[in-house]
Design a protein around this motif. Structure first.
Motif, PDB file in Angstrom:
ATOM      1  N   LEU A 156       0.835  -1.205   0.000  1.00  4.54           N
ATOM      2  CA  LEU A 156       0.000   0.000   0.000  1.00  4.54           C
ATOM      3  C   LEU A 156       0.866   1.250   0.000  1.00  4.54           C
ATOM      4  O   LEU A 156       0.544   2.242  -0.677  1.00  4.54           O
ATOM      5  N   TYR A 157       1.952   1.201   0.765  1.00  2.48           N
ATOM      6  CA  TYR A 157       2.831   2.363   0.807  1.00  2.48           C
ATOM      7  C   TYR A 157       3.547   2.553  -0.534  1.00  2.48           C
ATOM      8  O   TYR A 157       3.563   3.653  -1.093  1.00  2.48           O
ATOM      9  N   GLU A 158       4.121   1.488  -1.062  1.00  3.41           N
ATOM     10  CA  GLU A 158       4.939   1.600  -2.269  1.00  3.41           C
ATOM     11  C   GLU A 158       4.127   1.980  -3.495  1.00  3.41           C
ATOM     12  O   GLU A 158       4.585   2.762  -4.333  1.00  3.41           O
ATOM     13  N   TYR A 159       2.911   1.417  -3.608  1.00  2.00           N
ATOM     14  CA  TYR A 159       2.138   1.623  -4.831  1.00  2.00           C
ATOM     15  C   TYR A 159       1.104   2.734  -4.740  1.00  2.00           C
ATOM     16  O   TYR A 159       0.595   3.190  -5.762  1.00  2.00           O
ATOM     17  N   LEU A 160       0.797   3.163  -3.514  1.00  2.00           N
ATOM     18  CA  LEU A 160      -0.213   4.207  -3.361  1.00  2.00           C
ATOM     19  C   LEU A 160       0.309   5.417  -2.586  1.00  2.00           C
ATOM     20  O   LEU A 160       0.412   6.516  -3.127  1.00  2.00           O
ATOM     21  N   HIS A 161       0.673   5.213  -1.320  1.00  3.15           N
ATOM     22  CA  HIS A 161       0.935   6.348  -0.432  1.00  3.15           C
ATOM     23  C   HIS A 161       2.259   7.056  -0.737  1.00  3.15           C
ATOM     24  O   HIS A 161       2.423   8.235  -0.418  1.00  3.15           O
ATOM     25  N   LEU A 162       3.195   6.354  -1.351  1.00  5.11           N
ATOM     26  CA  LEU A 162       4.494   6.962  -1.656  1.00  5.11           C
ATOM     27  C   LEU A 162       4.348   8.162  -2.586  1.00  5.11           C
ATOM     28  O   LEU A 162       5.153   9.104  -2.525  1.00  5.11           O
ATOM     29  N   PRO A 209      -4.781   8.520  -6.647  1.00  7.02           N
ATOM     30  CA  PRO A 209      -6.250   8.421  -6.552  1.00  7.02           C
ATOM     31  C   PRO A 209      -6.714   7.278  -5.659  1.00  7.02           C
ATOM     32  O   PRO A 209      -7.658   7.435  -4.882  1.00  7.02           O
ATOM     33  N   GLY A 210      -6.043   6.126  -5.751  1.00  4.86           N
ATOM     34  CA  GLY A 210      -6.427   4.989  -4.907  1.00  4.86           C
ATOM     35  C   GLY A 210      -6.219   5.284  -3.439  1.00  4.86           C
ATOM     36  O   GLY A 210      -7.033   4.892  -2.587  1.00  4.86           O
ATOM     37  N   ASP A 211      -5.148   5.977  -3.127  1.00  2.00           N
ATOM     38  CA  ASP A 211      -4.859   6.387  -1.754  1.00  2.00           C
ATOM     39  C   ASP A 211      -5.947   7.332  -1.257  1.00  2.00           C
ATOM     40  O   ASP A 211      -6.495   7.176  -0.157  1.00  2.00           O
ATOM     41  N   GLY A 212      -6.278   8.319  -2.078  1.00  2.00           N
ATOM     42  CA  GLY A 212      -7.301   9.282  -1.686  1.00  2.00           C
ATOM     43  C   GLY A 212      -8.645   8.624  -1.422  1.00  2.00           C
ATOM     44  O   GLY A 212      -9.336   8.962  -0.452  1.00  2.00           O
ATOM     45  N   LEU A 213      -9.018   7.664  -2.269  1.00  2.00           N
ATOM     46  CA  LEU A 213     -10.295   6.978  -2.086  1.00  2.00           C
ATOM     47  C   LEU A 213     -10.294   6.147  -0.808  1.00  2.00           C
ATOM     48  O   LEU A 213     -11.267   6.153  -0.048  1.00  2.00           O
ATOM     49  N   LEU A 214      -9.199   5.421  -0.566  1.00  2.00           N
ATOM     50  CA  LEU A 214      -9.134   4.577   0.627  1.00  2.00           C
ATOM     51  C   LEU A 214      -9.173   5.412   1.908  1.00  2.00           C
ATOM     52  O   LEU A 214      -9.885   5.081   2.861  1.00  2.00           O
ATOM     53  N   GLU A 215      -8.411   6.499   1.925  1.00  2.00           N
ATOM     54  CA  GLU A 215      -8.360   7.314   3.146  1.00  2.00           C
ATOM     55  C   GLU A 215      -9.649   8.091   3.392  1.00  2.00           C
ATOM     56  O   GLU A 215      -9.918   8.516   4.516  1.00  2.00           O
ATOM     57  N   ALA A 216     -10.443   8.272   2.332  1.00  2.00           N
ATOM     58  CA  ALA A 216     -11.722   8.969   2.505  1.00  2.00           C
ATOM     59  C   ALA A 216     -12.882   8.002   2.719  1.00  2.00           C
ATOM     60  O   ALA A 216     -13.985   8.430   3.057  1.00  2.00           O
TER      61      ALA A 216
END
Length: 273
Positions: free
Chosen positions: A154-160, A181-188
C-alpha cells in the motif's frame, strides 16, 4: 412513505446541481446527463475552483506577501515543486470526486442513516451525532492512514506518491491533494462507513466532505499554529519527515492514545539539543 422521505435527499442534491452547474456551464452541456453524473460534475468543478483559488491565495500570502514571516525563506518550496503537486492533484481530482458522489447516491437510495432535517431529531441529538460522526471518522482515517504506512505494498504503490514531499521545502498547500487516486479513495472511505452506522444530517455530511479539501491544504502549509489538540500543520509536517508519527486527521487524540504522537515542541527541543 419511505420513497417520499428519500425524495427529499434527491431534491436537495438536484437543487445544488441546478444552482451550481447553472452558474458554471450552459445547461446544454449538463442538463441531459443522468442525475448521478450531474452530481459528480457539481462536486468536481467547484472542487477544481476551490483548489486553485484557495491554493493561490494561500501561497501568495505565505510565500510572497508575508515572505519569511510564517515560513523561513529556505523552507519555501520552489515553483517547480508546487507545479508538480498541482499536476498530481489535477490528475486525481476527477477520481476523488467519485467518492462524495457515491455517498450522495447511497443516501438518496436509503442505504445510510442520514436524515434530512435537524428538526427530526432536535439540536441536542444533532450535536451528539456530529460528535459521533467526527469520532468514528477520526478512528477510521487514523487506521487507514497508519495501514498505508505499515502495509508495504500500500505504501509503495499508493501512499508513496504523497510522501515524495518529505522535507519542509518540498511541502506546500498544493500537496494536500497531491495523492494517488487509490490512496485518496481509501483514506476517505471512512466518510462513507460513518454514514452507514452513525445518524447524520445530510447537509452536514456534504459540508464536512467539502471541508476535507480545505483541511488537507491547511495541514500542508508547514505553519505551526500551535493548534493542539487539532492536528495542525505543525504536527503533520513531522509526519512527512519521520513517516511514523502523527497519523491523525483532525485531532491528535488517536496518536496520543496509541503512542504515535510527536509534538512539534518536542521535535524542536531534540534538534536544539
Amino acid at each position: 412513505m419511505a420513497d417520499e422521505y428519500l425524495q427529499q435527499f434527491t431534491d436537495v442534491s438536484t437543487m445544488f446541481n441546478q444552482v451550481i452547474l447553472g452558474h458554471l456551464l450552459p445547461t446544454s452541456l449538463w442538463g441531459t446527463l443522468p442525475h448521478v453524473m450531474q452530481t459528480w460534475l457539481r462536486i468536481y468543478l467547484p472542487g477544481v475552483l476551490l483548489y486553485f483559488v484557495s491554493g493561490f491565495l494561500w501561497c501568495f500570502v505565505i510565500y510572497y506577501w508575508k515572505r519569511g514571516v510564517y515560513v523561513p525563506q529556505d523552507a519555501i518550496p520552489t515553483n517547480k515543486a508546487m507545479l508538480l503537486q498541482i499536476g498530481v492533484g489535477m490528475k486525481a481530482l476527477p477520481i476523488y470526486s467519485a467518492l462524495p458522489t457515491l455517498s450522495e447516491y447511497l443516501v438518496e437510495n436509503g442505504w445510510t442513516r442520514c436524515y434530512a432535517r435537524v428538526s427530526e431529531v432536535g439540536w441536542p441529538l444533532y450535536i451528539l451525532h456530529v460528535f459521533l460522526y467526527l469520532t468514528v471518522l477520526e478512528i477510521g482515517i487514523y487506521w487507514m492512514h497508519r495501514l498505508m504506512h505499515e502495509i508495504k505494498p500500500l505504501y509503495e504503490y499508493l501512499h508513496l506518491t504523497h510522501h515524495i514531499y518529505n522535507k519542509q521545502h518540498t511541502i506546500s498547500p498544493w500537496a494536500g491533494l497531491a495523492i494517488h487516486p487509490g490512496d485518496g479513495l481509501l483514506e476517505a472511505t471512512p466518510h462513507i462507513i460513518t454514514i452507514l452506522i452513525v445518524p447524520t444530517h445530510f447537509l452536514t455530511h456534504i459540508g464536512l466532505m467539502l471541508f476535507e479539501a480545505i483541511w488537507a491544504m491547511n495541514i500542508h502549509d508547514c505553519i505551526d499554529a500551535k493548534m493542539w489538540p487539532l492536528m495542525g500543520a505543525g504536527f503533520h509536517t513531522i509526519h512527512h519527515t519521520t513517516y511514523r508519527h502523527n497519523y491523525g486527521h483532525y485531532t491528535v487524540w488517536m496518536d496520543w492514545m496509541l503512542g504515535t504522537l510527536l509534538d512539534p515542541a518536542e521535535e524542536k527541543g531534540k534538534k536544539v539539543a
